[in-house]
Design an enzyme around this catalytic site. Sequence first.
Site, PDB file in Angstrom:
ATOM      1  N   LYS A   1      -1.838  -2.845  -3.272  1.00  0.00           N
ATOM      2  CA  LYS A   1      -3.056  -2.396  -3.948  1.00  0.00           C
ATOM      3  C   LYS A   1      -3.138  -3.033  -5.329  1.00  0.00           C
ATOM      4  O   LYS A   1      -2.112  -3.289  -5.957  1.00  0.00           O
ATOM      5  CB  LYS A   1      -3.007  -0.872  -4.136  1.00  0.00           C
TER       6      LYS A   1
ATOM      7  N   ARG B   1      -2.604   6.746   8.725  1.00  0.00           N
ATOM      8  CA  ARG B   1      -2.904   7.044  10.140  1.00  0.00           C
ATOM      9  C   ARG B   1      -1.674   6.826  11.015  1.00  0.00           C
ATOM     10  O   ARG B   1      -1.553   7.437  12.076  1.00  0.00           O
ATOM     11  CB  ARG B   1      -4.104   6.193  10.582  1.00  0.00           C
TER      12      ARG B   1
END
Length: 500
Positions: A278, A352
């Site tokens: 990120k 996820r």
Amino acid sequence: MTSFSLPALTLATSCPKDADVVVFGVAESAGSPVLVGLPDEVERRAAKQFGQPLLAVARSLGADSKPGSTVVLPGADGRRLIAVGLGNIDVTPEQVRRAAGNGVRTASGLKSERPLRVAICLDAVEPEVVKGAAEGALLGSYAFVKVSGAQAAESIAALTVVSSSGKPEVRGAVETAKTVAAAVCLARDWVNTPANVLYPQTFAEAAQAAVKGTRIDVEVLDEKALERGGYGGLLAVGGGSSRPPRLVRLSYAPRGAKAHLAVVGKGITFDTGGLNLKPSDGMYTMKCDMAGAAAALAATRAIAQLGLKVRVTAYAAMAENMPSGTAYRPSDVLTMYGGTTVENVNSDAEGRLVMADALARAGEDSPDLILDVATLTGACMVALGERVAGLMASDDQAADHVLDAAESAGEAFWQLPIPDGTRKKLDSKVADLRSGGNRYGGALTAAAFLQTFVPGEIPWAHLDIAGPAFNDEGPYDYVPSGGTGMAVRTLVALAQSLQS
Ligand code: BES
Ligand code: MN
Ligand code: ZN
């Protein structure tokens, strides 16, 4: 790990004579502001002191019925009065929760030589409204205790919620509020604790310690047990970190349980994005990426402490997402718990993957409803902003059930669809499915991915709390900066609704 301790809170039928601060309401009634909850005697003395009606004095100092408005007035004997805006006079529990939060937050910022005794006089009568007042007051008093343990000087000595109703239901509502507020503050503490202090091992230990003395059984799977069990999602995501992953399972199974609820929480103790690193701005707040797990664990504790007649099995999927020589790569194919293979398209879509393992495992318990809570997608924040969480479900009945619980708890959720064809976007050439779709509808594809791991016959709802789990800005109402404890109240309310 440091933790906040809530101030003592009591219920009284009249305003305590020794209160240092009296919080009262200003509401709008037929277009004009009116005072709400201020005891007659306090009002009379203040009017005498000022030589005019208190409402006029408060108005001239800017007091308003608008929610969020707070004005401090000097009362008689050095006592201070805080006028808080309630909005419309036909108050909901949430209006009162916010007003009480604003009043107590304002009180804790007042200069004082000693901790203050604060009375909350908002004319709360109905049990749900009294509960709102008590929750708002407790949640508004929250402050994170520094990692060094240096606690800011205590500003609130005690809270009193004033209600003219002496009904036993009102006492019960206040006791429930204390248990729920303690759970919300526990989740806030965990979220606010930096990732070099709270990582999978220490988070699992803290969870174990937090439920000690309750009727909850704890199971912790460490990296070896995860290996043996084939938890390929947790192992891949946690593989880049020197701090190995954990799966925590809490089980509360009271006699006479009316239903069985499974709750699964995302517990990424820090999300760097992994090899899909990120940018700095997006990474800074990523200690919050375990807020779903924090909510699942804390809510389960509250449910057990309240003795609700609902079986709850909670899973917290804990891992740290780091880039390193042992990190999982984009294009890697993982074999998840239960055997499904997944092609990883982006190592920043890690949530996820750990959730998939935990959902597949939760399905084996054959619960009546599976709820998952996760700071899952930035896309959900793009859609709904920072203060509203997304809700996606297997069917509208499950969605409505959760929305009703959220409404009664005063938490904001908005249903998003999982349109037909969404699962198709996840087809892979090398595995059963890929972990992400294209750039559109990211919250929906993430939900479709998770749904693949839930047995088709079990109703399921997914809460994407990426926005509201962490408040990047200044405090408001009963919400502090940093961890908010989002979803704890909804989970408890849902369990309450499953009892009947
Ligand atoms: N933890 C983030 C989502 C998030 C973003 C939570 C901002 C709280 C605030 C999640 O793991 C993530 O990085 N999601 C990606 C998914 C994408 C790579 C498919 C995102 O939303 O950009
Ligand atoms: Mn991520
Ligand atoms: Zn994440």
